[in-house]
Design an enzyme around this catalytic site. Structure first.
Site, PDB file in Angstrom:
ATOM      1  N   CYS A  45       3.038  -0.482  -0.084  1.00  0.00           N
ATOM      2  CA  CYS A  45       3.675   0.606  -0.834  1.00  0.00           C
ATOM      3  C   CYS A  45       4.712   1.367  -0.015  1.00  0.00           C
ATOM      4  CB  CYS A  45       2.619   1.577  -1.353  1.00  0.00           C
ATOM      5  SG  CYS A  45       1.361   0.781  -2.374  1.00  0.00           S
TER       6      CYS A  45
ATOM      7  N   HIS B  98       4.742   4.032 -10.218  1.00  0.00           N
ATOM      8  CA  HIS B  98       4.679   3.515  -8.838  1.00  0.00           C
ATOM      9  C   HIS B  98       4.900   2.004  -8.805  1.00  0.00           C
ATOM     10  CE1 HIS B  98       3.566   2.679  -4.810  1.00  0.00           C
ATOM     11  NE2 HIS B  98       2.278   2.430  -5.030  1.00  0.00           N
TER      12      HIS B  98
ATOM     13  N   CYS C 111       1.034   6.397   1.665  1.00  0.00           N
ATOM     14  CA  CYS C 111      -0.088   5.542   2.045  1.00  0.00           C
ATOM     15  C   CYS C 111       0.165   4.134   1.529  1.00  0.00           C
ATOM     16  CB  CYS C 111      -1.394   6.090   1.478  1.00  0.00           C
ATOM     17  SG  CYS C 111      -1.429   6.187  -0.333  1.00  0.00           S
TER      18      CYS C 111
END
Length: 424
Positions: A90, A380, A410
């Protein structure tokens, strides 16, 4: 090596939408190329050769082995522009932005793009290794009889497809299951998580209503805005949702306080001051510094806690405190993860034991946190989130005309990426 300041001069992203919806027929390459082209058009880069383009995707096919270069060749950039593909879960497009910034800072080039894309709607579907082994054997067989004998060994199980899953191979737990363990360890309630999720939606809707995203999100496939922010959500509605990663009565994470599976692409244009003056590029914000970190989640550390370490290292190197920021962009993989991070920085025991500091990093002003919404409300697309955040934070700092912003992301694999931007 000599170094120089590096600046964000612009960004562009597609509207973010829930996976398997509006972008169901769009490939990963098409989605990323569209974001790059929008940035090229907006920054007047047509026909220009940039120093480098770095981008990546998590849900990528082996046929996209040269994804970055192919996307560049699909735009109006000069085809002499090189490009490379990478992946840090990510944190991918914050990592590409960092790497491009380092190259510009070290005088290796003057311009570049950091970017990322993910679309679960173009997720590669795989077949068991036994299928591939038998197909290769058929290909190598020299006679028709040999080929037929191999074909006769195929069984239904050889054709059973399996799909990529966001599950840690070493623990066999999903990111949500890991986050459930974290919120239990830190005593984070369902109510706290729902409240943060609601605030994310409210901030995102308010930002759209005020036109904040008008020059950041370009129209794509008839869409002019993200498809995920909900103006009609409420604490009451969020409280009615079932838990997603643990049984009722035990779990606290839901679809409402977690980021949804999302399709989208984002890109950031970076340059140096000399080139900006030459081509009249705006200097929105300076990319000051960045840091990566990792935790030993396999042996009990919280999977999504690595950003606490990355941020602390940044603060030490830049001689800053956690309170020295005007904006905090903490990626909302889950509301619970954000709250665990904030609570860890407030914990003297955690800071002494893990961060090796003499004092707790302390609290932040929550009114400065994710002021335009974040991943719960905006979505996301894994590898695109970093570039989205950099573009938005650069605009916030430019509008304010002063100040400093902190980014914390994160990632899967127990890693974290953090960065500091300042107003030009």
């Amino acid at each position: 090596m000599k170094t120089r300041p590096v600046y964000i001069a612009g960004s562009a992203r597609t509207p973010f939408v829930k996976s398997m919806t509006q972008y169901i027929d769009i490939t990963t390459q098409e989605l990323m190329t569209a974001a790059l082209q929008a940035l090229v058009t907006h920054q007047h880069l047509t026909g220009r050769a940039l120093g480098d383009v770095g981008l990546g995707a998590l849900m990528n096919s082996s046929t996209n082995w040269n994804l970055a270069r192919e996307c560049v060749l699909g735009t109006d950039l000069d085809p002499h522009t090189p490009a490379y593909t990478l992946q840090r879960a990510c944190g991918t497009s914050l990592e590409t932005t960092l790497q491009i910034a380092l190259k510009i800072s070290n005088y290796q080039m003057d311009t570049g793009i950091g970017a990322g894309v993910d679309t679960n709607s173009d997720m590669p579907v795989m077949l068991p290794s036994t299928y591939a082994q038998k197909i290769f054997a058929v290909h190598k067989a020299k006679t028709i009889l040999e080929k037929l004998k191999i074909l006769a060994t195929f069984r239904p199980a050889d054709f059973k497809p399996f799909y990529p899953a966001v599950v840690e191979p070493r623990t066999h737990l999903s990111m949500g299951q890991h986050c459930e363990k974290m919120v239990q360890e830190w005593g984070i309630t369902r109510e706290e998580q729902d409240a943060l999720a609601l605030k994310s939606h409210q901030n995102a809707i308010a930002a759209y209503d005020k036109g904040f995203f008008s020059d950041l999100v370009f129209e794509f496939k008839g869409l002019k805005r993200d498809g995920i922010p909900r103006a009609d959500t409420s604490l009451e509605k969020l409280a009615k949702l079932k838990t997603a990663f643990a049984p009722e009565g035990i779990g606290t994470l839901t679809a409402g306080n977690s980021s949804p599976l999302t399709d989208g692409a984002a890109a950031v244009f970076l340059t140096c001051e000399e080139t900006a003056k030459k081509f009249n590029y705006p200097l929105l914000a300076r990319f000051v510094d960045a840091q990566v970190a990792a935790v030993d989640f396999v042996h009990g550390e919280g999977l999504l806690m690595a950003p606490t370490i990355a941020v602390n290292e940044l603060l030490k190197r830049q001689h800053l405190s956690l309170q020295d920021f005007d904006f905090y962009e903490i990626h909302e993989a889950f509301a619970g993860q954000v709250l665990c991070t904030l609570k860890a920085w407030e914990s003297l025991d955690y800071c002494k034991r893990v961060l090796k500091t003499e004092e707790a990093l302390g609290t932040i002003d929550r009114s400065k946190l994710n002021v335009k919404g974040s991943s719960i409300a905006l979505g996301h697309p894994f590898a695109a989130t970093g570039a989205r955040i950099v573009g938005e934070l650069a605009k916030l700092l430019h509008q304010k005309g002063s100040g400093r912003g902190l980014i914390s992301i994160c990632t899967a694999g127990g890693m974290g990426v953090a960065a500091i931007l300042t107003a030009n």
